[in-house]
Design an enzyme around this catalytic site. Sequence first.
Site, mmCIF file in Angstrom:
data_model
loop_
_atom_site.group_PDB
_atom_site.id
_atom_site.type_symbol
_atom_site.label_atom_id
_atom_site.label_comp_id
_atom_site.label_asym_id
_atom_site.label_seq_id
_atom_site.Cartn_x
_atom_site.Cartn_y
_atom_site.Cartn_z
ATOM 1 N N HIS A 221 55.329 27.095 28.511
ATOM 2 C CA HIS A 221 54.240 28.045 28.302
ATOM 3 C C HIS A 221 53.521 28.278 29.620
ATOM 4 O O HIS A 221 53.589 27.446 30.529
ATOM 5 C CB HIS A 221 53.249 27.525 27.259
ATOM 6 C CG HIS A 221 53.832 27.429 25.883
ATOM 7 N ND1 HIS A 221 54.057 26.234 25.252
ATOM 8 C CD2 HIS A 221 54.240 28.398 25.023
ATOM 9 C CE1 HIS A 221 54.580 26.459 24.058
ATOM 10 N NE2 HIS A 221 54.706 27.764 23.899
ATOM 11 N N CYS B 99 50.101 32.624 25.862
ATOM 12 C CA CYS B 99 50.808 33.657 26.609
ATOM 13 C C CYS B 99 52.239 33.193 26.857
ATOM 14 O O CYS B 99 52.454 32.091 27.378
ATOM 15 C CB CYS B 99 50.096 33.936 27.929
ATOM 16 S SG CYS B 99 50.845 35.278 28.881
ATOM 17 N N ASN C 92 56.207 22.589 29.238
ATOM 18 C CA ASN C 92 56.322 22.926 27.824
ATOM 19 C C ASN C 92 56.769 24.367 27.605
ATOM 20 O O ASN C 92 56.710 24.869 26.481
ATOM 21 C CB ASN C 92 54.983 22.700 27.126
ATOM 22 C CG ASN C 92 54.464 21.297 27.348
ATOM 23 O OD1 ASN C 92 55.218 20.338 27.278
ATOM 24 N ND2 ASN C 92 53.183 21.174 27.641
#
Length: 382
Positions: free
Chosen positions: A278, A313, A276
């Site tokens: 991330h 993050c 994804n």
Amino acid sequence: MSLSSCAHNVPAPPAARLSPLSNPAAQCRSFPFYPSRPFPAPTASFPGLSFVSPPRRTWPRAALVSERASETDVATEEVLADRLRLGSLTEDGLSYKEKFIIRCYEVGINKTATVETIANLLQEVAGNHAQSVGFSTDGFATTPTMRKLNLIWVTSRMHIEIYKYPAWSDVIEIETWCQAEGRIGIRRDWMMKDCVTGQVIGRATSKWVMMNQNTRKLEKVGDDVREEVLVFCPRELRLSFPEENNRSLKKIPKLEDPANYSRLGLVPRRADLDMNQHVNNVTYIGWVLESLPQEIIDSYELETITLDYRRECQHDDMVDSLSSPEANGNNKELSQLNGTNGSTSSTIESNDHRKFLHFLRVSGGGLEINRGRTEWRKKPAR
């Protein structure tokens, strides 16, 4: 388009007609969660469409062969993965179990599986569980209603306890299941056993909330989504940590500066990004442990880790990892396990244990990413 829908237009060679790989409908019937959904017949899929009536508007032979090969490849890969994967839904369909062999590249300096390995296996069995009940396989494990509303699951809390680390070539079995958790989320629990002894060697629990993929804001779990999920959940409350006041329930206070130990300027690697785009949940574990002093790593092994995820993050963030011993009196005896779920009761000597608080923040701005707590026990003699 299935193979059968164009068989009279593009004759398949005899060998292909005899091969089981040329019959996707038969393959589809062998899937674990689509037992009665073969590929539809051409008239059901495309009402009124005829492949033989003039004017003849068929795809070129190369395109048809390419599509047939693509459909066959996908079906073959899924059937093969299902055969090789040592996991399935339990008899009641309300939990999922899978066996894993610990590989040599999954062990660390202690010659046992690392906590990152354990966390990755928990993530793997959770994903396979979601796939086995028909949720999406795009990395979000979303239900049909969630996909319509652009909603995804994100982790808000993870708690892992490991009583005995498996070694290289050990075989373990992990069971997982889901349940409702308030109005904005669900919980997922795990039990990890040694396949030879049947001993419970680890437990874990987590909380997940729904977030709008576009706005990145949390949303309540609607009744439609709740019904789609809960049909696959135990009817009665089942907890991997049923004990009162167990460690998974403890709140984590914010670690304030100055911290005793720090590791500044950590940068996500490309390999830390998940499908994804991330930073993967497991990467945070490594960052948390990175700031601990080497004498802790050399003399102790991780027993418990709890992480509260506060902020996403991104790949271009720089991260500071801060750690300090937790001040709670004289490091009194930790919560005792009362034997529930197969774990054995144990009394823990304070001088054999260490506890730490952790804090991950964005470098420079100080925005909180994650806060955590770890508990460590003296390494066993080898």
